[in-house]
Scaffold this motif. Structure first.
Motif, PDB file in Angstrom:
ATOM      1  N   GLY A 301       0.767  -1.295   0.160  1.00 54.85           N
ATOM      2  CA  GLY A 301       0.089   0.040  -0.065  1.00 54.85           C
ATOM      3  C   GLY A 301       0.795   1.363  -0.070  1.00 54.85           C
ATOM      4  O   GLY A 301       0.703   2.041  -0.823  1.00 54.85           O
ATOM      5  N   CYS A 302       2.063   1.276   0.906  1.00 55.06           N
ATOM      6  CA  CYS A 302       2.806   2.484   0.807  1.00 55.06           C
ATOM      7  C   CYS A 302       3.672   2.612  -0.405  1.00 55.06           C
ATOM      8  O   CYS A 302       3.667   3.904  -0.993  1.00 55.06           O
ATOM      9  CB  CYS A 302       3.680   2.268   2.011  1.00 55.06           C
ATOM     10  N   ALA A 303       3.885   1.560  -1.093  1.00 55.85           N
ATOM     11  CA  ALA A 303       4.649   1.777  -2.152  1.00 55.85           C
ATOM     12  C   ALA A 303       3.802   2.363  -3.369  1.00 55.85           C
ATOM     13  O   ALA A 303       4.101   3.140  -4.397  1.00 55.85           O
ATOM     14  CB  ALA A 303       5.323   0.288  -2.841  1.00 55.85           C
ATOM     15  N   CYS A 304       2.258   1.960  -3.444  1.00 56.86           N
ATOM     16  CA  CYS A 304       1.580   2.352  -4.361  1.00 56.86           C
ATOM     17  C   CYS A 304       1.226   3.787  -4.235  1.00 56.86           C
ATOM     18  O   CYS A 304       1.208   4.545  -5.361  1.00 56.86           O
ATOM     19  CB  CYS A 304       0.376   1.527  -4.291  1.00 56.86           C
ATOM     20  N   VAL A 305       1.024   4.065  -3.144  1.00 58.62           N
ATOM     21  CA  VAL A 305       0.531   5.757  -2.613  1.00 58.62           C
ATOM     22  C   VAL A 305       1.969   6.420  -3.076  1.00 58.62           C
ATOM     23  O   VAL A 305       1.577   7.545  -3.965  1.00 58.62           O
ATOM     24  CB  VAL A 305       0.388   5.874  -1.391  1.00 58.62           C
ATOM     25  N   ALA A 306       3.260   6.203  -2.566  1.00 62.50           N
ATOM     26  CA  ALA A 306       4.429   6.870  -3.170  1.00 62.50           C
ATOM     27  C   ALA A 306       4.394   6.973  -4.565  1.00 62.50           C
ATOM     28  O   ALA A 306       4.793   7.908  -5.218  1.00 62.50           O
ATOM     29  CB  ALA A 306       5.414   6.134  -2.361  1.00 62.50           C
ATOM     30  N   GLY A 307       4.259   5.766  -5.204  1.00 63.12           N
ATOM     31  CA  GLY A 307       4.441   5.547  -6.656  1.00 63.12           C
ATOM     32  C   GLY A 307       3.572   6.569  -7.522  1.00 63.12           C
ATOM     33  O   GLY A 307       3.891   7.233  -8.285  1.00 63.12           O
ATOM     34  N   SER A 308       2.267   6.563  -6.838  1.00 63.23           N
ATOM     35  CA  SER A 308       1.304   7.666  -7.556  1.00 63.23           C
ATOM     36  C   SER A 308       1.697   9.049  -7.348  1.00 63.23           C
ATOM     37  O   SER A 308       1.495   9.653  -8.427  1.00 63.23           O
ATOM     38  CB  SER A 308      -0.107   7.344  -6.845  1.00 63.23           C
ATOM     39  N   VAL A 309       2.240   9.330  -6.342  1.00 60.72           N
ATOM     40  CA  VAL A 309       2.775  10.791  -6.333  1.00 60.72           C
ATOM     41  C   VAL A 309       3.830  11.073  -7.320  1.00 60.72           C
ATOM     42  O   VAL A 309       3.789  12.162  -8.231  1.00 60.72           O
ATOM     43  CB  VAL A 309       3.140  11.234  -4.855  1.00 60.72           C
ATOM     44  N   ALA A 310       4.614  10.007  -7.472  1.00 63.10           N
ATOM     45  CA  ALA A 310       5.848  10.072  -8.443  1.00 63.10           C
ATOM     46  C   ALA A 310       5.170  10.262 -10.000  1.00 63.10           C
ATOM     47  O   ALA A 310       5.830  10.941 -10.701  1.00 63.10           O
ATOM     48  CB  ALA A 310       6.867   8.800  -8.296  1.00 63.10           C
ATOM     49  N   ILE A 311       4.274   9.463 -10.113  1.00 60.12           N
ATOM     50  CA  ILE A 311       3.508   9.197 -11.453  1.00 60.12           C
ATOM     51  C   ILE A 311       2.934  10.843 -11.939  1.00 60.12           C
ATOM     52  O   ILE A 311       3.142  11.392 -12.917  1.00 60.12           O
ATOM     53  CB  ILE A 311       2.358   8.364 -11.576  1.00 60.12           C
ATOM     54  N   GLY A 399      -5.720   2.594  -5.480  1.00 63.56           N
ATOM     55  CA  GLY A 399      -5.512   1.408  -5.146  1.00 63.56           C
ATOM     56  C   GLY A 399      -4.537   0.981  -4.083  1.00 63.56           C
ATOM     57  O   GLY A 399      -4.814   0.153  -3.180  1.00 63.56           O
ATOM     58  N   GLY A 400      -3.356   2.059  -3.893  1.00 64.05           N
ATOM     59  CA  GLY A 400      -2.681   1.890  -2.449  1.00 64.05           C
ATOM     60  C   GLY A 400      -3.707   2.185  -1.191  1.00 64.05           C
ATOM     61  O   GLY A 400      -3.357   1.584  -0.266  1.00 64.05           O
ATOM     62  N   ALA A 401      -4.564   3.027  -1.404  1.00 64.24           N
ATOM     63  CA  ALA A 401      -5.412   3.532  -0.191  1.00 64.24           C
ATOM     64  C   ALA A 401      -6.260   2.320  -0.063  1.00 64.24           C
ATOM     65  O   ALA A 401      -6.521   1.848   1.258  1.00 64.24           O
ATOM     66  CB  ALA A 401      -6.563   4.509  -0.581  1.00 64.24           C
ATOM     67  N   VAL A 402      -6.624   1.269  -0.805  1.00 64.82           N
ATOM     68  CA  VAL A 402      -7.581   0.143  -0.596  1.00 64.82           C
ATOM     69  C   VAL A 402      -6.693  -0.878   0.258  1.00 64.82           C
ATOM     70  O   VAL A 402      -7.191  -1.447   1.185  1.00 64.82           O
ATOM     71  CB  VAL A 402      -7.977  -0.534  -1.935  1.00 64.82           C
ATOM     72  N   ALA A 403      -5.055  -0.777   0.001  1.00 63.13           N
ATOM     73  CA  ALA A 403      -4.423  -1.710   0.605  1.00 63.13           C
ATOM     74  C   ALA A 403      -4.054  -1.384   1.941  1.00 63.13           C
ATOM     75  O   ALA A 403      -3.900  -2.225   2.938  1.00 63.13           O
ATOM     76  CB  ALA A 403      -3.217  -1.774  -0.229  1.00 63.13           C
TER      77      ALA A 403
END
Length: 416
Positions: A301-311, A399-403
């Protein structure tokens, strides 16, 4: 093809995946098969362009997508019924025979586009059973505590095939044209077959031949019900879907338009893609070396959220060097979350349903997520790059928020 059935491996303590002969044979087979795929797609593209107009060549290149998407869920049922190892062996044997047949046909005559279109349809149909089976196979050859490491090793194999496949295909075309490139692809795929035959798999309840079977449709419904009722798999599928829908558009369509509008050109786009590939490769290497990742659901979840910021940030970076750095970060975080999602799928799913679970995940990633690309392109034309990248980042972040918000998924662990 009738595969030689080896007796299941005796029960033994899990050995590290990088020291397990069965895992290494599987990895060699998988790498060779993926290399063959890369060479095949280059050969198909080259032959289609030479034999017809660009529009017809595009139709040939996309011909495999429809049967793959339509048949993928059924392919999961086949993988669970017959066993993933047997299905992968048969799939590679069929793909090898089809590619070598077309290579011989192109060498002897100039048949036009129809054999290429037929080959693409065969590949798409076979992929529908190959993809669920190849995703379910690692859980049959190693223990659950090694699956994160195996996912890392698999990621490295994919990166290697992507990097080496194009030059190999180009060399084949330069030496002997499309027939030579197709022949090379067939030989590479063929190498995987004896390696897979030598892999010993662990027995699973689904392998019992005396177990009662329902219809294929009822088994598919059972698999979907298994996902829907599972406290980890159901939210994990939702997280994967949101992450892929938010990721595919910007990294495929958006990146091309971004490079064009920034004046970086094709070389600049290549550098950004190289940054992404390096980041994803680093994530795979990290998992291959480290193995188990504690609190896998939380890290995902943390990787998804951080990755979304980078996108989202990628659209606002003016300099090429900075964009390459951001892309490297996106690749690292996306590679980490993707590998952990794969390991969680394999460890959380009941072994009897693993092919169907993998098929659903594959349908989301390979069948549905690419549909976002034309919408992303149209939206960029109307609203511009920045807003579309931000919206895509929000979708990916959901997606990260769901996790992070669903307790079952947030607390999920990969057994060690």
């Amino acid at each position: 093809m009738t595969a030689t059935v080896l007796p299941p491996a005796p029960a033994r303590p899990d050995r590290p995946a990088h020291r397990d002969p069965d895992v290494l044979r599987w990895l060699g087979a998988y790498t060779s098969s993926m290399l063959g795929d890369s060479v095949y797609y280059l050969a198909l593209s080259w032959a289609a362009v030479q034999a017809g107009s660009p529009a017809r060549a595009g139709l040939v290149m996309s011909a495999s997508a429809l049967p793959r998407a339509v048949l993928l869920l059924g392919g999961g049922v086949v993988a669970d019924r017959l066993g993933p190892r047997r299905v992968v062996i048969g799939s590679d044997a069929v793909r090898c025979a089809a590619v070598l047949t077309v290579a011989a046909l192109l060498f002897l005559t100039s048949p036009g586009l129809w054999p290429l279109a037929l080959l693409a349809l065969v590949f798409g149909t076979v992929d529908a059973v190959f993809l669920p089976a190849v995703g379910a196979l690692p859980a049959r050859i190693t223990g659950t505590g090694q699956l994160a490491r195996v996912q890392g090793m698999r990621g490295l194999a994919i990166r290697f095939a992507n990097v080496a496949g194009a030059p190999l295909g180009g060399l084949g075309v330069a030496v002997g044209g499309a027939p030579a490139a197709f022949a090379l692809a067939g030989v590479l795929i063929a190498v995987s077959v004896p390696l897979l035959i030598s892999v010993r798999v662990r027995d699973q309840p689904a392998d019992r031949t005396d177990a009662p079977r329902g219809t294929a449709w009822s088994e598919l419904r059972d698999g979907l019900r298994h996902i829907r009722r599972h406290r980890v798999l159901a939210p994990l599928m939702l997280a994967i879907a949101l992450g892929d829908f938010g990721f595919v558009g910007p990294l495929n369509v958006g990146l091309t338009l971004l490079a064009d509008r920034r004046g970086w050109g094709a070389p600049g786009m290549g550098w950004v893609l190289a940054g992404f590939g390096a980041g994803a490769g680093a994530a795979s290497l990290l998992l291959a070396v480290r193995g188990r990742v504690p609190r896998a659901g939380l890290v995902t979840g943390c990787a998804c959220v951080a990755g979304s910021v980078a996108i989202g940030a990628l659209a606002f970076v003016p300099a090429l060097a900075a964009a390459v750095g951001v892309a490297l970060l996106v690749g690292l975080l996306a590679g980490l979350s993707g590998a952990l999602c794969g390991a969680l799928l394999q460890t959380q799913a009941d072994p009897a349903y693993l092919g169907r679970v993998t098929a659903v995940a594959g349908l989301v990633s390979l069948g549905l997520a690419p549909l976002s690309m034309p919408f992303a392109a149209a939206a960029i034309g109307v609203w511009g790059l920045g807003p579309v990248f931000v919206v895509s980042a929000v979708v990916c972040g959901l997606g990260g928020a769901v996790a992070l918000l669903v307790p079952g998924l947030r607390r999920a662990e990969i057994p060690g």
